[in-house]
Design a protein around this motif. Sequence first.
Motif, PDB file in Angstrom:
ATOM      1  N   TYR A  49       0.802  -1.346   0.015  1.00 51.44           N
ATOM      2  CA  TYR A  49      -0.044   0.021   0.151  1.00 51.44           C
ATOM      3  C   TYR A  49       0.799   1.303  -0.029  1.00 51.44           C
ATOM      4  CZ  TYR A  49      -4.373  -2.805   0.834  1.00 51.44           C
ATOM      5  OH  TYR A  49      -5.171  -3.770   0.700  1.00 51.44           O
ATOM      6  N   ARG A  50       0.412   2.344  -0.349  1.00 52.87           N
ATOM      7  CA  ARG A  50       0.926   3.619  -0.383  1.00 52.87           C
ATOM      8  C   ARG A  50       0.000   4.666   0.223  1.00 52.87           C
ATOM      9  NH1 ARG A  50       3.778   5.088  -5.868  1.00 52.87           N
ATOM     10  NH2 ARG A  50       4.712   6.605  -4.500  1.00 52.87           N
ATOM     11  N   LEU A  51       0.547   5.664   0.461  1.00 54.62           N
ATOM     12  CA  LEU A  51      -0.273   6.936   1.119  1.00 54.62           C
ATOM     13  C   LEU A  51      -0.079   8.042   0.270  1.00 54.62           C
ATOM     14  CD1 LEU A  51       0.321   5.071   3.805  1.00 54.62           C
ATOM     15  CD2 LEU A  51       0.060   7.054   5.191  1.00 54.62           C
ATOM     16  N   LYS A  52      -1.186   8.762   0.377  1.00 59.32           N
ATOM     17  CA  LYS A  52      -1.189  10.155  -0.439  1.00 59.32           C
ATOM     18  C   LYS A  52      -1.817  10.952   0.339  1.00 59.32           C
ATOM     19  CE  LYS A  52      -3.752  10.801  -3.966  1.00 59.32           C
ATOM     20  NZ  LYS A  52      -4.389  10.640  -5.379  1.00 59.32           N
ATOM     21  N   GLU A  53      -1.321  12.494   0.335  1.00 54.14           N
ATOM     22  CA  GLU A  53      -2.055  13.479   1.451  1.00 54.14           C
ATOM     23  C   GLU A  53      -3.161  13.729   0.677  1.00 54.14           C
ATOM     24  OE1 GLU A  53      -1.006  17.610   3.394  1.00 54.14           O
ATOM     25  OE2 GLU A  53       0.649  16.615   2.147  1.00 54.14           O
ATOM     26  N   LEU A  54      -4.310  13.928   1.576  1.00 56.42           N
ATOM     27  CA  LEU A  54      -5.381  14.524   1.145  1.00 56.42           C
ATOM     28  C   LEU A  54      -5.666  16.041   1.447  1.00 56.42           C
ATOM     29  CD1 LEU A  54      -7.971  11.807   1.871  1.00 56.42           C
ATOM     30  CD2 LEU A  54      -7.203  12.517   0.081  1.00 56.42           C
ATOM     31  N   GLY A  55      -5.185  16.371   2.753  1.00 53.47           N
ATOM     32  CA  GLY A  55      -5.155  17.616   3.230  1.00 53.47           C
ATOM     33  C   GLY A  55      -5.426  17.719   4.754  1.00 53.47           C
ATOM     34  N   LYS A  56      -5.353  18.914   5.173  1.00 53.29           N
ATOM     35  CA  LYS A  56      -5.188  19.352   6.665  1.00 53.29           C
ATOM     36  C   LYS A  56      -6.360  20.114   7.194  1.00 53.29           C
ATOM     37  CE  LYS A  56      -0.039  18.790   7.047  1.00 53.29           C
ATOM     38  NZ  LYS A  56       1.006  19.178   7.354  1.00 53.29           N
ATOM     39  N   THR A  57      -6.721  19.664   8.415  1.00 52.15           N
ATOM     40  CA  THR A  57      -7.863  20.562   9.070  1.00 52.15           C
ATOM     41  C   THR A  57      -7.420  20.912  10.388  1.00 52.15           C
ATOM     42  OG1 THR A  57      -9.162  18.723   9.658  1.00 52.15           O
ATOM     43  CG2 THR A  57      -9.636  19.818   7.514  1.00 52.15           C
ATOM     44  N   LEU A  58      -7.958  22.129  10.951  1.00 52.01           N
ATOM     45  CA  LEU A  58      -7.750  22.519  12.376  1.00 52.01           C
ATOM     46  C   LEU A  58      -9.121  22.599  12.900  1.00 52.01           C
ATOM     47  CD1 LEU A  58      -5.240  23.034  14.041  1.00 52.01           C
ATOM     48  CD2 LEU A  58      -5.636  25.646  13.622  1.00 52.01           C
TER      49      LEU A  58
END
Length: 197
Positions: free
Chosen positions: A152-161
Motif C-alpha cells: 500500500y501507499r499513502l497520498k496526502e488529502l489535506g489538513k484541517t484544524l
Amino acid sequence: MADLSPRERKSRSPVNTVRKSKSPVTMRRSRSPVTMRRSKSPVTAARRSRSPAALRREARNSNIDKEPPPLVDREKTCPLLLRVFCNVGRHHRPDEFTRHRVPSNELQIYTWLDCSLRELMSLIREVNPDTRPKGTQFSFSTVYPDMRRGGYRLKELGKTLSGKRGMDDDTTLYSRKFKIGDFVDVAVIPRSRNRPY
C-alpha cells in the motif's frame, strides 16, 4: 529633367524611391512575430514574478482534479463505507496495511464522495472525545494499493484544524480522486504538538 545628369536622374527615380521606402522585406523584418514573442513573452514574465512559495502552491494545486464535484442526492444515493484509521501524532506506516491485516483502531463511516475534510473531521470528533479540543490538527491521507510494487501507499488529502477555518476544509474525497475501497488514514496532532500550517 533634360538638365540633370544620368546619376541625378537615377537618384530621383520614382521607382527607386518606392522600393527603398516601402520594401515588404524591410517591413517584415521590423514586425517580426519572433521578435515580438521574445520581448513580450507572458510565460517568461510570469516565471520571473512567481516566488518559490507560489510555485509550491501551484504544484500542490495541480494535483487536485479541477472537475466540478458530482451532484450527489444524498436522499436517493446509497452511501459508501469509508474505513478510517486514526493515530495520535503520526500516520500509520504503509507496511501496517496488508491484504488480511489492518490497524486495530478502525472507524467505519458511511458517507458520500462529496464529503469534505471538515465534515469528516466533525464525524471523527463525535465518536472520539480526545480529538475535540480546539487547536487539534487532523492530517488526512488516502491509503491505496500499489498495483506495480505490491503493498500500500499513502497520498496526502489535506489538513484541517479544530476550531479554525483552513484552506483544505472544503476539499472533497472526489476532488482528490478517492476511489471506493481505499482507506483514509488520519494523524491526530494535539494542540501542544501542533504547528501552524
